[in-house]
Design a protein around this motif. Structure first.
Motif, short mmCIF file in Angstrom:
data_model
loop_
_atom_site.label_atom_id
_atom_site.label_comp_id
_atom_site.label_asym_id
_atom_site.label_seq_id
_atom_site.Cartn_x
_atom_site.Cartn_y
_atom_site.Cartn_z
N CYS A 807 12.54 -5.00 15.98
CA CYS A 807 12.00 -6.24 15.42
C CYS A 807 13.01 -7.35 15.70
N CYS A 954 7.35 -5.59 14.00
CA CYS A 954 7.91 -6.20 12.79
C CYS A 954 6.94 -6.00 11.62
N SER A 956 4.90 -3.56 11.17
CA SER A 956 4.86 -2.16 10.73
C SER A 956 5.93 -1.85 9.68
N SER A 957 6.94 -2.72 9.60
CA SER A 957 8.02 -2.47 8.64
C SER A 957 7.73 -3.06 7.25
N LYS A 958 6.60 -3.78 7.12
CA LYS A 958 6.26 -4.40 5.85
C LYS A 958 5.69 -3.36 4.89
N ASN A 959 5.99 -3.54 3.59
CA ASN A 959 5.59 -2.54 2.60
C ASN A 959 4.17 -2.75 2.09
N PRO A 994 3.85 3.50 14.04
CA PRO A 994 5.10 3.34 13.27
C PRO A 994 4.86 3.24 11.77
N PHE A 995 3.78 2.55 11.35
CA PHE A 995 3.55 2.40 9.91
C PHE A 995 3.21 3.74 9.27
N ARG A 998 6.13 6.29 8.77
CA ARG A 998 7.21 6.02 7.81
C ARG A 998 7.19 7.06 6.69
N ASP A 1000 9.02 6.55 3.87
CA ASP A 1000 9.61 5.92 2.69
C ASP A 1000 8.54 5.43 1.70
#
Length: 2019
Positions: A807, A954, A956-959, A994-995, A998, A1000
């Protein structure tokens, strides 16, 4: 019936074992021990149940006395190898635990059977060897101190080869302790091998063993062990009779020590010591100690006497004696005795004086612990000093290191260091150090005596110590001290002293830092000493002085000295001086350089008549080289130089006065001169200097575009040819460093010179460089560079994909070229849509943006969209940031009117929105479905079709929650139709996968959020599920059901499912697949499905189904062109079809051709077909070979044209085909030409394959070949061709002659054909087949087919029978009525046949003897009296016939009658016996002779042996003796009982043929055969067999007996045969080293006297073949002897032979041999480089291989230098240690020669031995420490070492432990870390542990502390970069109060300290203050720094934005405080 019953019982037994016994033994509840098992079942066999036993039970089995395993080597081997196939690695370990436990329980410390012991040891070490790399010290301890203890007596040095070299010292000590423990409990006679192993281990691990010598070790004495193999009473008994010196010396020292010793009077003890000394035999210390203990009462007197007569030389034997005396006597000296000078003097200066020269480190260290007074200690020192001349250097050194220093260092005495005992330093030094003071380091002397005055003792110090004093005392800055130093050096040999002094000054690899005035003084004083010797200097002297010794002071060599030194010097020596002076050029002042240049010109002016002669231009190819040779670096200080140096050219370009940066023409001229320079490195040096200057001047952009273009284009064009060889580091340096200021001129076309095949690392290095430049470029200059980056990424898609999974955020220089106020001013007048759109997006973004309302923003976005103009993301981002208050409203409005199509302009806008808005969404907002929906389905909907990988990744890293994530997916799905394929793919690869991957979140993969696979797939993938691989779906959702979702899968996913699910063999699955594929466009789906099945380049392994019926259907109504397409496609699948399927398809294709016959030959159907062969390929393809030739004929094809396309069967049909019909039953091809052609071509074609032929192949081949023309010449060709080595006799004879012998020849009617065949030398191959008694059939009709039967009789009735008899052939006589064949005529006939040398087949002789039978016996008796005894081929066939006609009919009675057998074999057939044949002999062996008559026959054969050839002699044994004696149908098999003893049995039953018997045959034939008893009768071959089979490889006594036998007769020939036989099986014997040594020694004593007669072939045969098994024991002494008077060519043969045995030699032996070879070369220097000795040698590397071979790596590099070898040429042949020595050798100049260094390092890195580079790094670090090298000064060299090392080790960093990083960065790389920059650390993986990070950081920190400030910037940046990268590890570090060490010398190394003060004394103003850097002020005296000036300085430093290290500030502050 009985056989069936037996088989049934066996089957039952097998079932009982399988279902009961095996099952029972496999139970876990069985009794624990073997003993219990045996008690349960008395018949239990542990041996048979071995595989079922537990490891513990197997251990118990070994110790079970009933089983006797400890005496059964085979059983032990079986037990140990039973673990080999076990899947449980622990089993072997459990076994050894139990094994060790049993040893302890039974108190077994030694397994006595050597074979069993060897087996356990060898198999264990072999089995565990692969694990030793992972062994911890505890593991080695358990193995060597516990498990293997009872078998270590079998250990020899070679056994330890399996121990890895890199084990820790703890592991080494664990092994050594184990060997030591075993040695203590071993009998002395069994300990030699173990002692050798311990010695070998210590020599191998010197890195671990050194501290071990600083311990006082005592020798335990166990008399029982020492004397275990000694007859204790024998000495006493002998000496009671013969008590003389001679008798005393007959016994070994051990025998005396083990006796009662009552005979050891003082006199006898002296005698014994003398003869032991003379014998040069060494004895262990414990033997001497036992002897001295027993002879204690007489010992002192004996020593006193011995001292008066013993030599003072060092002797290894006396070393052990001295050790023993230390323990027996000195250890027991009382305190009073040790303090008594008389007592100590009597002992050390008398009693043990002869022993002192043989002192050992252990004796000395033990001695140092004795409580001598200072007086008695000095008495001991005097004693040692008196013996110093007889000691070697190591012993002299040890007296200091192990006695003097330890004693004086003790602090437990009243006078430590004996300082008070003497007055003054001089007396202290002489008294306490004696003659050994030269070995002390000066710092040791100062440490031992705090009052030591080195200045006072200067006259007593050695030049080396004087150098140490000079370096440590500040004398480098003191001219008075230097004067005193030279006063000392002028005492004695001044030249030698100065040489040693100057050499020591640079011994640490670092030159002394003289003050110039002091250096001048040293140079002046040195010059006054050496200049008078110049006239005697040789070239080597000039080199040594000017390239080595004088180097530290050469910068002070004055022009006057140059004139003096070169006054009367040759041109070659002048060149040496110039090259040496050039190295010191950088350290000279400008004036000095000019002066020296002028002085050199003076020499050249007066030598003009000489310097251009050939001798003075040798090696000089050009004027540039001449200039370098005669003026060197000083050429640049004179007008003769037309061109500038690269540095000067750089300076010219960047000089503002030159205007080069504005003058394109000048710049082009400068660069072109560099590029076209003959020195390839000039341009490279320019680029480095250019980059360096740019950095110093902070030039990031060359502004003149023409100049910029010129630099870029010329550079890329010049370097383009080298790009193929560029490494990533090279591209990095070029694009990130050298070209950085000109990259604004780069355009996509510029990058065309970059090769397509560069690595991805290289691509990323280029991309990083372009990216770095883009960040610093103004926007208006960046377009071309952006295009270039885009073009590069598109070109290297294979490398750029991973880069998209980051990202990235954007920032840039945007407004540099924009008038910021223009927009606002215009819009304040004309605020309309039209006015808005007149300005670019950049102009709006760079304005104050107050005009950007929501409405205006929408207008602006619309007109930007319409213009199709793209703007970088950073422009959009700046715009959105400025318009932030109005942005959301504007987006909402824009969404209602914007099109949904993808647009490149919107891509950048979307990226910007991602950073300005989405990146700032809160957690609450991301979890709100309404909020997410409003943004993704409304506000940014128009942008989504223009999405980019970066935006998606970028995102895909959002919660998101699973719900809001699926809302986003719906938004993307709604825009999918407007996306191109790449964007659709990216939604899956960069967002969805990617999402969902995860881990997490509370619901990874959103699996729980949906019910069932279908809902999960649709909800989480939307319209993008088709881009997912099936395995991804299964990975993301473990419950995913692909079968359930078959209707939703794409054809590609269906194909994946088919390949992975086993469906290739499942027709039901295939039916369901095709139901799915028929939905939609079935043709397109099937195409995609089938294409995907082969996407991996490999076709699926379907069950076959394609049938010929399909071909018929497919081609029913097809055109000829389309038919050809189908045929070519089907042909590709031909290899995978069955034979039947191929035939069926061939038939179907023929069907099409038959019905299309009227069409297929028309022009339209023959288009592109040029021949019948091409027609066949087009219409039948690969299937043409599966129809018959007759079917092909129907198409009128030319046989000659299509012959290459036919199958073998079709070709056979073609050959035998006639127009009418096939011929049948062809047994002969009648046309001889055709026949010859087929035969010859067939044999020639098959010849290369005969090596691989099986019997069946020859059989098949023979059937065909026999139809052809057999000739003797053909067979001769076969005999000489590969067939002779490949065809077994059985194969050839039985298949060729056996199948096509007489019956096959019958049609030809001539027995001569049979004769030719059998004479084709095939009989030499018949051995195995000959073990059949073959009878010769006699067919008179065939024999006599061409004979006129009555002619003989008619002729003899007219002519004299004697004369006429011989006119006819034997065949003609045999075919006659034979009535004329009386006994007399028969003898005549045999004689004339013998004389004619004509041979006749056996069947002819047999027919003759049958017809002459009545007269035959009488004829034989007469013939025996007159026939010669020689072998004759004619008689061979006669003997065969006699065997069948007479011997075959002997009765049992006759065969048992010795008179009868004797009359026949010793009379009647005696003349024939020398011509015996294998068949005759084998038939004879089946006759029932008695043992007596058999031996009579043997005597008869023995009498004829001399007339037989070797093959016949061999056959008597192989075909008669061995078969007869092997028969078991006699009352006395082997005739063993008939003779007494082995000797009589051998002579009686083998006669003269015993030498042909294998030893194992003799032992097999006679179980009582004693080979040892018969050793004198055995041949050397049999002796070799005995040696191999009897365990004698481990028995020196046996070897001695063997050589006693071999020395009988021709010893050389015997030894040759013996050694050759030892390796006859292709495998060398496994000698114990001590035995191998004995063999080598005895062999050498036999062959060495013959060396002088050896030819080159002899040297080769002995050193490459015969001696191979024992060459590892060839000693250095033998090498010296062997090569003493040898030619260079023969020397090369010896070296290459010895090299093959190099791996099996010990390290010491290799070194010794290397030294011996060097000895030959040294004395042969005048010869070895002559043409005859360099024949075939093309290079120095080949010379090294030829003259030193593998031993070249065991001499030092300095040894090799003597031969003037090119370092570059031999670098690949050097060892890591030699390469280290080369690099650090000042003569090699490697530390100034980047190319040589690169070559050396590359050779190490690319070595197939992975450990070479590691060994080099260790040796490099060690050498640096020894030479005290903390910094390699040459930056290019430093860079090369660092970069190559990091690049080489990078792949291993993932596996590195903290210790590895510590060693690398704190040790190995320490001297080169000044070259480290942040990019260098990119190779460090991100996932290293924090311990590893700290190890690296500590290394960088340590280097930083010792670096001068001006060299530390890059390293500081690297440390900063490392800390930023590993924040996870560095946080705690910030919670420490760190102090900055200040080293003024380092900080101020590059600063002119006085310059500030001088300037400010004249111009003391603010401006003047600020001209100097903070560092310059800090390094000044600082007297000018008033408070006011300090404020001024801080202000201007602050304004300059320049940072300075803390230590500069800290140092600065300290100065202020002091002021």
């Amino acid at each position: 019936m009985s056989d069936e019953l037996e088989d049934s019982q066996k089957e039952k037994a097998k079932l009982i074992y399988q279902h009961f016994i095996h099952a029972y033994l496999s139970r876990k509840d069985l009794p624990a021990s073997l003993k219990e098992l045996k008690e349960i079942n008395k018949n239990f066999s542990a041996k048979k149940s071995l595989e079922q036993l537990s490891p513990e039970q197997k251990a118990e089995l070994i110790f079970d006395p009933d089983i006797g395993a400890l005496e059964d080597e085979a059983l032990v081997k079986k037990v140990l190898t039973s673990f080999k196939g076990s899947p449980d690695d622990e089993e072997f370990k459990d076994f050894f635990k139990a094994f060790a436990k049993n040893n302890k329980l039974k108190n077994i410390t030694l397994i006595k059977n050597p074979g069993v012991r060897d087996t356990i040891l060898n198999l264990t070490l072999t089995a565990l060897a692969p694990e030793f790399e992972e062994f911890e010290p505890e593991d080695f301890k358990m193995l060597f101190q516990d498990h293997l203890a009872p078998v270590l007596a079998s250990l020899h040095p070679g056994s330890l080869a399996v121990i890895p070299n890199n084990i820790s010292c703890h592991s080494y000590r664990a092994i050594l302790a184990g060997l030591g423990q075993s040695l203590e409990s071993l009998p002395l006679h069994l300990s030699d091998s173990l002692r050798s192993s311990i010695k070998s281990l210590k020599e191998r691990f010197t890195r671990c063993s050194l501290p071990d010598s600083f311990m006082c070790k005592k020798t335990p004495v166990n008399e029982n062990l020492i004397c275990a193999a000694v007859n204790r009473s024998h000495v006493q008994e002998t000496l009671s009779v013969y008590n003389s010196s001679e008798a005393l010396c007959r016994f070994t020292l051990t025998e005396h020590a083990c006796s009662s010793a009552t005979h050891l009077t003082a006199s006898n003890l002296v005698t014994l010591m003398n003869c032991t000394l003379e014998s040069n035999r060494t004895h262990p210390t414990e033997v001497w100690k036992l002897l001295f203990q027993k002879a204690s009462p007489e010992l002192d007197k004996a020593l006193e006497t011995f001292a008066t007569m013993a030599p003072g030389n060092s002797n290894p034997s006396l070393s052990h004696a001295l050790e023993a005396l230390g323990e027996v006597r000195i250890a027991n000296f009382s305190q009073t005795q040790l303090q008594s000078d008389d007592f100590v003097s009597s002992w050390f200066q008398t009693n043990i004086r002869p022993f002192l020269a043989s002192t050992t480190p252990n004796f000395l260290f033990c001695l140092s612990s004795k409580n001598f007074s200072c007086e008695t200690y000095q008495t001991v020192i005097k004693a040692f000093s008196s013996q110093m001349a007889s000691m070697d250097m190591e012993q002299q050194q040890a007296v200091y290191t192990h006695f003097i220093r330890p004693f004086l260092s003790r602090n437990d005495s009243s006078d430590p260091g004996c300082v008070s005992f003497n007055r003054g330093s001089k007396e202290w030094l002489q008294g306490n150090f004696g003659n050994f003071s030269g070995f002390a380091k000066l710092r040791d002397l100062q440490h031992l005596n705090a009052n030591f005055s080195s200045a006072e003792l200067l006259p007593l110090l050695t030049p080396t110590q004087v150098a140490e004093l000079t370096l440590s005392s500040g004398a480098l800055n003191d001219t008075d001290h230097i004067d005193r130093v030279f006063e000392r050096l002028q005492e004695g040999d001044a030249l030698e002293n100065v040489e040693e002094f100057l050499t020591q000054l640079t011994a640490n690899g670092k030159g002394p830092d003289f003050q110039p005035v002091v250096r001048d003084r040293v140079m002046n004083r040195t010059f006054s000493i050496i200049s008078p010797r110049f006239t005697h200097f040789m070239e080597e002297d000039w080199f040594v002085w000017f390239h080595k010794i004088l180097v530290p002071v050469l910068p002070s060599f004055s022009p006057m000295m140059i004139k003096s030194a070169t006054a009367n010097i040759s041109c070659k020596n002048f060149q040496v001086v110039v090259s040496g002076m050039s190295k010191s050029h950088p350290a000279m002042s400008k004036g000095q350089r000019k002066g020296i240049g002028k002085a050199l010109l003076g020499y050249l002016d007066k030598s003009t008549s000489v310097i251009n002669k050939p001798v003075c231009r040798q090696g000089i190819q050009s004027d540039a080289e001449w200039l370098e040779a005669y003026l060197g670096a000083f050429s640049q200080h004179m007008a003769v130089v037309d061109s500038l140096s690269p540095e000067q050219k750089t300076e010219l370009i960047l000089d503002t006065d030159s205007g080069a940066l504005e003058d394109e023409a000048l710049l082009r001229e400068v660069l072109t001169s560099l590029i076209e320079s003959p020195d390839d490195e000039e341009f490279e040096h320019f680029l480095i200097a250019f980059a360096k200057a740019n950095k110093q001047k902070n030039i990031t952009l060359i502004k003149n575009p023409g100049v910029r273009d010129t630099i870029l284009n010329l550079t890329l064009t010049a370097l383009a040819p080298e790009f193929e060889e560029f490494e990533p580091e090279d591209f990095k340096m070029l694009f990130q460093d050298h070209l950085a200021p000109v990259l604004a001129s780069l355009h996509p076309g510029s990058l065309a010179v970059i090769p397509n095949n560069i690595s991805c690392h290289s691509y990323r290095a280029i991309l990083a460089g372009l990216g770095q430049s883009l960040e610093s470029l103004p926007l208006h200059l960046s377009d071309s560079l952006r295009s270039s980056i885009k073009s590069l990424k598109e070109r290297f898609t294979r490398c750029s994909l991973p880069d998209s999974f980051m990202c990235k955020k954007t920032e840039n220089l945007i407004c540099a070229a924009v008038n910021r106020s223009h927009v606002q001013e215009t819009l304040s007048v004309y605020n309309s849509s039209e006015a808005l759109c007149r300005f670019t997006l950049t102009e709006h973004a760079c304005s104050s943006a107050t005009h950007l309302t929501a409405s205006n923003l929408v207008t602006l976005m619309n007109c930007t969209l319409e213009s199709n103009r793209t703007h970088p993301t950073e422009v959009w981002k700046l715009l959105f940031q400025k318009a932030s208050p109005e942005l959301d409203k504007a987006l909402e409005t824009f969404a209602t009117m914007a099109p949904g199509n993808s647009n490149p302009s919107l891509s950048h806008a979307l990226e910007a929105l991602g950073e300005v808005r989405i990146a700032n969404f809160s957690q609450t907002q991301l979890q709100s479905d309404d909020f997410v929906s409003s943004w993704f389905q409304t506000n940014i909907r128009p942008f989504l079709a223009s999405t980019t990988p970066n935006f998606l990744f970028c995102l895909s890293s959002k919660n998101f929650s699973c719900e809001t994530y699926q809302t986003v997916i719906k938004a993307f799905s709604s825009q999918m139709a407007s996306m191109d394929m790449e964007q659709q793919q990216a939604v899956y690869t960069h967002f969805i996968r990617p999402f969902l991957s995860r881990n997490d979140s509370s619901d990874p993969g959103c699996v729980s959020f949906n019910r069932g696979s279908k809902e999960w797939l649709q909800g989480n993938f939307g319209n993008f599920s088709g881009f997912a691989k099936l395995r991804d779906l299964q990975h993301l959702n473990a419950n995913f059901s692909s079968a359930e979702l078959l209707p939703l899968l794409t054809p590609t996913q269906v194909a994946e499912l088919t390949l992975s699910s086993g469906a290739l063999n499942d027709t039901d699955h295939i039916d369901r697949v095709f139901e799915r594929l028929q939905e939609g466009d079935a043709l397109e789906n099937v195409e995609e499905f089938l294409t995907q099945l082969t996407a991996n380049g490999k076709g699926p392994d379907f069950q076959p189904v394609f049938q010929s019926m399909m071909i018929k259907s497919a081609t029913a109504n097809i055109s000829c062109k389309n038919f050809q397409v189908v045929v070519s496609g089907m042909s590709k699948s031909h290899p995978a079809m069955s034979k039947g399927q191929r035939k069926g398809i061939g038939k179907a294709l023929l069907g099409y051709l038959d019905k299309s016959a009227s069409v297929i030959n028309k022009p339209v159907c023959r288009q592109g077909i040029q021949s019948d062969a091409e027609w066949l390929e087009a219409y039948l393809g690969a299937f043409s070979q599966h129809v018959t030739y007759s079917e092909l004929k129907a198409f009128n094809l030319s046989a000659m044209a299509v012959v290459d396309s036919l199958s073998p069967e079709q070709k056979a049909e073609l050959i035998l085909d006639t127009d009418t019909n096939k011929q049948k039953n062809i047994t002969l091809i009648k046309n001889p030409g055709v026949r010859d052609t087929i035969l010859n071509l067939t044999l020639t074609a098959l010849a290369p394959e005969f090596e691989e032929f099986e019997p069946e192949d020859f059989k098949m081949c023979s059937r065909t070949i026999w139809l052809l023309s057999w000739r003797a010449s053909t067979l001769a060709a076969w005999r000489l061709s590969p067939i002779t080595s490949a065809v077994t006799p059985t194969e050839l004879y039985s298949l060729v002659l056996g199948k096509f012998g007489i019956p096959a020849i019958a049609p030809f009617g001539q027995p001569e054909i049979k004769h030719k065949v059998t004479e084709g030398k095939i009989h030499t191959l018949l051995i195995p087949d000959s073990f059949m008694c073959k009878k010769t059939p006699v067919n008179e009709n065939l024999i006599c087919a061409a004979v006129n039967r009555s002619h003989v009789q008619e002729t003899l009735s007219v002519y004299n029978p004697l004369e006429a008899l011989c006119r006819f052939t034997l065949t003609e006589h045999a075919c006659s009525s034979a009535t004329h064949l009386t006994a007399s005529n028969l003898v005549t006939l045999m004689n004339c046949t013998l004389e004619s040398n004509r041979t006749h087949p056996t069947e002819v002789w047999k027919l003759l003897f049958q017809k002459a039978s009545p007269e035959l016996d009488k004829a034989l008796e007469t013939f025996a009296t007159m026939a010669p005894g020689n072998s004759n081929p004619s008689l061979s066939h006669a003997l065969e016939a006699l065997g069948e006609v007479r011997i075959a009919n002997f009765s049992q009675t006759q065969l048992q009658s010795d008179d009868f057998v004797s009359s026949w074999f010793q009379t009647n057939i005696r003349p024939f016996l020398a011509s015996t044949t294998p068949n005759f002999l084998f038939c004879l062996s089946s006759k029932n002779f008695s043992c007596e008559t058999y031996q009579t026959v043997i005597k008869a054969f023995s009498s004829q042996m001399a007339s037989m050839d070797m093959e016949q002699q061999q056959a008597v044994y192989t075909h008669f003796i061995r078969p007869f004696l092997s028969r078991n149908d006699s009352s006395d098999p082997g005739c063993v009982s008939f003779n007494r003893g082995s000797k009589e049995w051998l002579q009686g039953n083998f006669g003269n043929f015993s030498g042909f018997a294998k030893l194992r045959d003799l032992q097999h034939l006679n179980a009582n055969f004693s080979s040892a008893e018969l050793l004198p009768l055995l041949t050397p071959t049999q002796v070799a067999e005995l040696t191999l089979s009897s365990g004698a490889l481990n028995d020196t006594d046996h070897i001695d007996r063997v050589f006693e036998r071999l020395q009988e007769g021709d010893a050389l020939e015997n030894v040759e045969e013996f050694l050759t036989q030892l390796t006859a099986n292709g495998k060398g014997p496994d000698f114990q080293p001590v035995v191998r040594d004995r063999v080598m020694n005895r062999t050498f004593s036999i062959i060495s006297p013959r060396f002088t007669h050896f030819m080159e072939e002899d040297w080769f045969v002995w050193f490459h073949k015969i001696l191979v098994p024992v060459l590892p024991s060839f000693s250095p002494m033998m090498i010296k002897s062997a090569t003493a008077n040898i030619s260079c060519k023969n020397f090369q043969v010896v070296v290459s032979g010895m090299s093959k045995s190099h791996p099996a030699m010990s390290k010491g032996q290799r070194k010794g041999i290397g030294k011996a070879l060097l000895g030959y070369l040294d004395k042969s220097t005048s010869v070895i480089n002559k043409p005859v000795c360099r024949q075939g040698i093309q290079s120095d590397a080949e010379w090294l291989e030829a003259y030193l071979g593998a031993f070249s790596q065991h001499v030092t590099y300095s040894d090799l230098k003597a031969f003037n070898l090119s370092a570059m040429a031999v670098v690949d042949s050097l060892s890591p240690e030699q390469k280290t020595e080369l690099i650090l050798d000042t003569d090699s100049g490697a530390l100034e020669d980047e190319a040589l260094l690169r070559e050396v390092l590359t050779s190490l890195i690319e070595s197939p031995d992975d450990e070479e580079f590691e060994h080099f790094l260790i040796a490099f670090a060690k050498a640096n420490k020894q030479k005290n090298i903390t910094l390699i000064k040459n930056p290019g060299v430093r860079d090369t070492i660092l970069n190559l090392t990091l690049t080489a080790l990078a792949p291993e960093f993932e596996e590195f432990e903290p210790e590895d990083f510590k060693m690398l960065f704190q040790d190995h790389l320490a001297p080169v870390l000044a070259s480290l920059h942040p990019g260098s650390l990119a190779v460090i993986p991100n996932n290293i542990s924090c311990h590893s990070y700290r190890a690296i950081l500590a290394g960088l920190g340590q280097s930083l502390e010792s670096l001068p400030l001006h060299l530390s910037d890059s390293l500081r940046s690297s440390i900063k970069s490392l800390k930023e990268r590993f924040t996870r590890c560095s946080l705690p570090d910030s919670f420490m109060c760190k102090k900055n060490p200040v080293n003024e010398n380092l900080i101020c190394a590059a600063v002119n300290r006085s310059h500030v003060q001088e300037t400010l004394s004249v111009y003391n103003s603010s401006e003047a203050l600020c001209r100097f850097t903070l560092t310059e002020h800090a390094c000044s005296s600082a007297t000018h720094l008033t408070a006011s000036n300090l404020v001024t300085l801080m202000n201007c430093t602050l304004e300059s934005n320049r940072t300075h290290p803390t230590e500069s500030g800290s140092f600065y502050s300290k100065k202020l405080l002091l002021n």
